[in-house]
Design a protein around this motif. Structure first.
Motif, short mmCIF file in Angstrom:
data_model
loop_
_atom_site.label_atom_id
_atom_site.label_comp_id
_atom_site.label_asym_id
_atom_site.label_seq_id
_atom_site.Cartn_x
_atom_site.Cartn_y
_atom_site.Cartn_z
N TYR A 197 -12.57 -0.26 -11.94
CA TYR A 197 -12.06 -1.08 -13.04
C TYR A 197 -10.56 -1.00 -13.11
CZ TYR A 197 -16.40 -2.36 -15.30
OH TYR A 197 -17.59 -2.92 -15.60
N PHE A 198 -9.91 -2.12 -13.03
CA PHE A 198 -8.46 -2.16 -13.12
C PHE A 198 -8.06 -3.36 -13.96
CE2 PHE A 198 -9.31 0.12 -9.24
CZ PHE A 198 -8.46 1.20 -9.35
N ASP A 199 -6.94 -3.22 -14.57
CA ASP A 199 -6.43 -4.35 -15.34
C ASP A 199 -6.16 -5.52 -14.42
OD1 ASP A 199 -6.52 -2.93 -17.64
OD2 ASP A 199 -4.44 -2.24 -17.49
N THR A 244 -1.62 -2.36 -4.20
CA THR A 244 -1.33 -3.37 -5.23
C THR A 244 -1.27 -4.73 -4.54
OG1 THR A 244 -0.09 -1.82 -6.60
CG2 THR A 244 0.30 -4.16 -6.96
N VAL A 245 -2.11 -5.65 -5.02
CA VAL A 245 -2.12 -7.00 -4.46
C VAL A 245 -1.66 -7.99 -5.53
CG1 VAL A 245 -3.95 -6.51 -2.80
CG2 VAL A 245 -4.54 -7.40 -5.05
N LYS A 298 0.86 -1.20 0.00
CA LYS A 298 0.00 0.00 0.00
C LYS A 298 0.89 1.24 0.00
CE LYS A 298 -3.89 2.14 2.49
NZ LYS A 298 -3.34 3.43 2.91
N VAL A 299 0.66 2.11 -0.96
CA VAL A 299 1.38 3.38 -1.04
C VAL A 299 0.34 4.48 -1.10
CG1 VAL A 299 3.02 4.78 -2.32
CG2 VAL A 299 3.29 2.28 -2.26
N GLY A 300 0.26 5.27 -0.04
CA GLY A 300 -0.79 6.28 0.00
C GLY A 300 -2.15 5.60 -0.07
N ARG A 301 -2.97 5.99 -1.03
CA ARG A 301 -4.30 5.40 -1.12
C ARG A 301 -4.37 4.31 -2.19
NH1 ARG A 301 -7.91 10.12 -4.09
NH2 ARG A 301 -6.74 10.19 -6.04
N ALA A 361 -2.94 -13.24 -10.29
CA ALA A 361 -3.21 -11.88 -10.74
C ALA A 361 -2.42 -10.86 -9.94
CB ALA A 361 -4.70 -11.56 -10.63
N VAL A 362 -2.21 -9.74 -10.57
CA VAL A 362 -1.69 -8.55 -9.90
C VAL A 362 -2.71 -7.45 -10.13
CG1 VAL A 362 0.14 -6.83 -9.79
CG2 VAL A 362 0.71 -9.23 -10.26
N VAL A 363 -3.22 -6.89 -9.07
CA VAL A 363 -4.30 -5.90 -9.16
C VAL A 363 -3.91 -4.65 -8.38
CG1 VAL A 363 -6.74 -5.46 -8.77
CG2 VAL A 363 -5.95 -7.80 -9.21
N THR A 364 -4.16 -3.53 -8.99
CA THR A 364 -3.96 -2.26 -8.28
C THR A 364 -5.30 -1.56 -8.17
OG1 THR A 364 -1.69 -2.02 -9.06
CG2 THR A 364 -2.81 -0.03 -8.33
N TYR A 365 -5.61 -1.16 -6.97
CA TYR A 365 -6.89 -0.47 -6.78
C TYR A 365 -6.76 0.65 -5.75
CZ TYR A 365 -7.47 -3.49 -2.62
OH TYR A 365 -7.31 -4.15 -1.42
N GLN A 366 -7.79 1.45 -5.70
CA GLN A 366 -7.78 2.62 -4.81
C GLN A 366 -8.64 2.35 -3.59
OE1 GLN A 366 -8.46 6.44 -6.74
NE2 GLN A 366 -9.66 7.12 -4.98
N VAL A 367 -8.17 2.84 -2.45
CA VAL A 367 -8.95 2.65 -1.22
C VAL A 367 -9.52 4.00 -0.77
CG1 VAL A 367 -7.61 0.69 -0.48
CG2 VAL A 367 -6.92 2.97 0.25
#
Lengths: 85, 357
Positions: B288-290, B251-252, B245-248, B351-357
């Motif tokens: 929506y994220f890749d 990436t999992v 987690k970096v800021g908001r 998978a590698v997913v990046t999302y916003q919290v």
């Protein structure tokens, strides 16, 4: 003496009532934490609390009112399959 | 020696005047009721410069306790009374009666300046340590070789072995350089190893758009399930999840493998889900994220699209189809209906997913 333990290091509640729990897997020498790693999981409003730490259960019981659970479930339904069938 | 006995009261013409250099071969005692000893000079600038000093009783059981006090005279003829005080406890005060070993007070600007030479090993330094010379904090204006180095430095703050450097602002510790060289922000792990920035254990969120307010690494446990698990039974051959987690932004990375025969659907129904994300996904808009995923042994085909579900802590999956030379979304969720009652082949999602919290 070196010991290893897992503790709840952080409990956070998001605006929609989701509870984020962080566990710390710690290696201690006496009272000094020599190293630790984190493990996280989330509990959605209305989740089964069986086996959860006491403080998590207490927070969930305080936060998860019927209204919060209903709002969350409505939100989940609204966001489900956003691509559209 | 000439004796000049006159009426007391004038600085120059006291009852005893010594003209020319004088030598006292033993102790010289001057006794009075905290009266001053005056020094006059007609040398250099001015013709009548004056300072004075005195002993002032400080009390105490013996009655011998005393301060040594020096007063100087300003150009406007006003005395700087007791400008220097060496008190009975060997404390030094400049402009004050000292409460510390060295106490400097001025009602105007008050600057303490330390200046050294211009050559090697001549730099100015300010040292603080215990009497053993350890637990040292030092500030150098110049010359790293003063502490055994070989290269002169323009400026340096130095601490001794095992001593971190903390910065207190607004009466609280806000920043620390620990003994490993890690920069520890307020609330961070003061024993953090490696060279880096240690953020607080619990995020102190900032609303400033240019402030990085969080960093965390850890693991999570991905769970293969459906909207309604029912009697679903899953045994994993591989199940790994990590996060950063970096800021908001989170990436999992995760990997789930189920060997043949270890997915028994039972009464499970609804959309396929990977649950257990370490942070809830932001509810602000559709997330929506890749997603780079490989989902085998299900009837929808091998191409899938995933998306972290807004407001939840799970990932849903959608079908992708090949239409001519294009890959398209075919607007269909992957559900329990796409899986056999018991899987005949390996099921693997990575998978590698990046999302916003």
């Amino acid at each position: 003496m070196i010991i290893e333990r897992t503790v709840v290091s952080l409990v956070e509640v998001t605006p929609n009532g989701t509870i984020q729990i962080r566990l710390a897997n710690q290696i201690l020498d006496g009272e000094t934490v020599k190293a630790q790693t984190f493990q996280r999981y989330c509990l959605a409003p209305g989740s089964d609390l069986t086996g959860q730490p006491d403080q998590v259960v207490a927070i969930a019981n305080a936060v998860w009112t019927p209204e919060v659970i209903a709002t969350y479930e409505a939100q989940v339904a609204a966001n489900q399959n956003p691509i559209g069938a | 020696m000439s004796w000049n006995i006159q009426t007391p009261g004038d600085y120059i013409n006291g009852p005893l005047t010594v003209v020319g250099a004088a030598t006292f071969q033993n102790d010289l005692s001057l006794t009075g009721n905290e009266n001053y000893v005056y020094l006059f000079s007609n040398y250099s600038i001015g013709s009548n410069s004056r300072v004075r000093f005195r002993a002032v009783g400080s009390g105490g059981g013996s009655g011998y306790g005393g301060d040594f006090r020096i007063s100087t005279r300003a150009p406007n003829n006003v005395w700087n009374t007791d400008a220097f005080i060496l008190d009975s406890a060997a404390n030094v005060g400049l402009g004050t009666s000292p409460a510390q070993k060295l106490d400097v007070v001025s009602t105007a600007a008050c600057v303490v300046r330390v200046r050294g030479g211009n050559g090697a090993n001549q730099g100015a330094a300010f040292y603080v340590s215990n009497t053993a010379g350890t637990n040292t904090l030092a500030a150098f204006g110049d010359s790293g070789n003063m502490i055994g180095g070989t290269v002169d430095l323009t400026g340096m703050v130095y601490t001794g072995t095992g001593i971190p450097l903390a910065f207190y602002v607004n009466s609280a510790e806000r920043l620390r350089l620990n003994i490993n060289g890690a920069l520890v922000l307020q609330g961070g792990n003061t024993a953090a190893n490696g060279i880096g920035v240690a953020f607080p254990a619990a995020q102190s969120a900032s609303t400033d758009a240019n402030t990085l307010d969080d960093y965390e690494e850890g693991t999570w446990t991905p769970t293969f399930t459906f909207t309604t698990p029912g009697t679903l039974a899953v045994a994993y051959a591989d199940r790994v999840g990590t996060y950063t987690k970096v800021g908001r932004v989170v990436t999992v990375r995760f990997h789930v493998t189920i060997a043949p025969g270890n997915l028994v659907k039972g009464t499970a129904n609804g959309q396929l889900q990977i649950t257990g994300l370490p942070f809830a996904v932001s509810v602000a808009g559709t997330q929506y994220f890749d997603l780079a995923a490989s989902l085998a042994d299900q009837s929808s085909g091998s191409l899938v699209l995933g998306y972290p579900h807004g407001g939840s802590s799970l990932i849903y999956f959608e079908r992708l189809s090949v239409s001519g030379s294009r890959v398209i979304r075919d607007n269909g969720a992957i559900t329990d209906a796409n899986f056999a009652s018991t899987n005949a082949g390996f099921i693997s999602i990575q998978a590698v997913v990046t999302y916003q919290v």
